[in-house]
Design an enzyme around this catalytic site. Sequence first.
Site, PDB file in Angstrom:
ATOM      1  CG  ASN A   8      -1.678   1.221   1.471  1.00 32.53           C
ATOM      2  OD1 ASN A   8      -1.790   2.050   0.570  1.00 32.53           O
ATOM      3  ND2 ASN A   8      -2.236   1.365   2.665  1.00 32.53           N
ATOM      4  CE  LYS A  10      -0.018   3.264   4.766  1.00 33.58           C
ATOM      5  NZ  LYS A  10       0.076   3.364   6.213  1.00 33.58           N
ATOM      6  CG  HIS A  94      -5.746   1.993   5.351  1.00 35.27           C
ATOM      7  ND1 HIS A  94      -5.322   2.938   6.243  1.00 35.27           N
ATOM      8  CD2 HIS A  94      -4.719   1.131   5.185  1.00 35.27           C
ATOM      9  CE1 HIS A  94      -4.073   2.657   6.597  1.00 35.27           C
ATOM     10  NE2 HIS A  94      -3.687   1.562   5.972  1.00 35.27           N
ATOM     11  CD  GLU A  96      -2.743   5.539   6.821  1.00 38.87           C
ATOM     12  OE1 GLU A  96      -2.763   5.576   5.574  1.00 38.87           O
ATOM     13  OE2 GLU A  96      -1.796   5.053   7.472  1.00 38.87           O
ATOM     14  CD  GLU A 164      -3.391  -2.422   7.468  1.00 39.74           C
ATOM     15  OE1 GLU A 164      -2.255  -2.575   7.032  1.00 39.74           O
ATOM     16  OE2 GLU A 164      -4.102  -1.445   7.187  1.00 39.74           O
ATOM     17  N   GLY A 170       2.676   2.307  10.672  1.00 39.65           N
ATOM     18  CA  GLY A 170       3.663   3.363  10.497  1.00 39.65           C
ATOM     19  C   GLY A 170       4.418   3.736  11.763  1.00 39.65           C
ATOM     20  CB  SER A 209       5.232  -1.803  11.964  1.00 39.28           C
ATOM     21  OG  SER A 209       4.894  -0.452  12.206  1.00 39.28           O
TER      22      SER A 209
HETATM   23  P1  PGA Z   1       2.917   0.281   7.505  1.00 42.96           P
HETATM   24  O1  PGA Z   1       1.446   0.503   6.915  1.00 42.96           O
HETATM   25  O2  PGA Z   1       3.415  -1.026   6.970  1.00 42.96           O
HETATM   26  O3  PGA Z   1       3.705   1.460   7.018  1.00 42.96           O
HETATM   27  O4  PGA Z   1       2.787   0.246   8.998  1.00 42.96           O
HETATM   28  C1  PGA Z   1       0.564  -0.566   6.744  1.00 42.96           C
HETATM   29  C2  PGA Z   1      -0.740  -0.077   6.184  1.00 42.96           C
HETATM   30  O5  PGA Z   1      -1.191   1.007   6.598  1.00 42.96           O
HETATM   31  O6  PGA Z   1      -1.379  -0.729   5.344  1.00 42.96           O
END
Ligand code: PGA
Length: 247
Positions: A8, A10, A94, A96, A164, A170, A209
């Site tokens: 992803n 983003k 997601h 976010e 997640e 992140g 992560s």
């Molecule tokens: P990350 O993000 O691997 O940077 O923690 C995962 C995601 O948001 O899908």
Amino acid sequence: MDRLIIGNWKMNGLSNSLEEIASLNHMIGEMGEIECYVVICPPATLIRPSCRLGGAHVHIGGQNCHSEQSGAHTGDISAEMLKDAGAGYVIVGHSERRADCGENDAIVNAKAKAALDAGIIPVICVGESEAERKSGKAIDIVLSQVRASIPDISPDAKIVVAYEPVWAIGTGLVPSLQDIGEMHSAIRQELVKKFGEMGDTIPLLYGGSMKPSNAEEILAVANVNGGLVGGASLKADDFITIIKAAA
Ligand code: PGA
């Protein structure tokens, strides 16, 4: 089932990032037959060229879609448009987007349904916040997201579910392997309750992560069928290590 590793990107990536997709395709090709299916979800502006450069080994998805296929929704993108651009997957719900755009389970459910109607596979995301984890109710909360965010589907429909934890995204923080295992087994049981035998065939990904240094141990946990990878998917050299751990 084959492992599924989804990157992803983003809101990252300009035209010069496309070379990462081309080199990923090349690196995976050099691995020969692998039991791992690889998808990259670049920003919408890069979907079409990514489909070309992804070649035989890197499949392409979107990061979001609207719940309707067309209409007066300035700035939005529909599942039908993603499909038309060459995408085979779309991430919905997601955390976010749940946080930034107020998307709740009902909206996520409608988006997943729109993806299925357009003929692309929704990657439905669920996960608890840090406060919810600390309250000891993470499993209850995630299972209620699973129940409400996943639409009723026909027996031949394909969906993917990604767990997640919001606090792991992140941040470099990762739940213990035991916590990941408990959550994935609870989600698996919920999927079987909802869909019967078919619930056992739905790929269940871990995200938050995941990186080259921890991918192998996370992917070895029961009921973890792959990963949804943010930061570590931006560079082909990092991402290929995770793919090798999966394959
Ligand atoms: P990350 O993000 O691997 O940077 O923690 C995962 C995601 O948001 O899908």
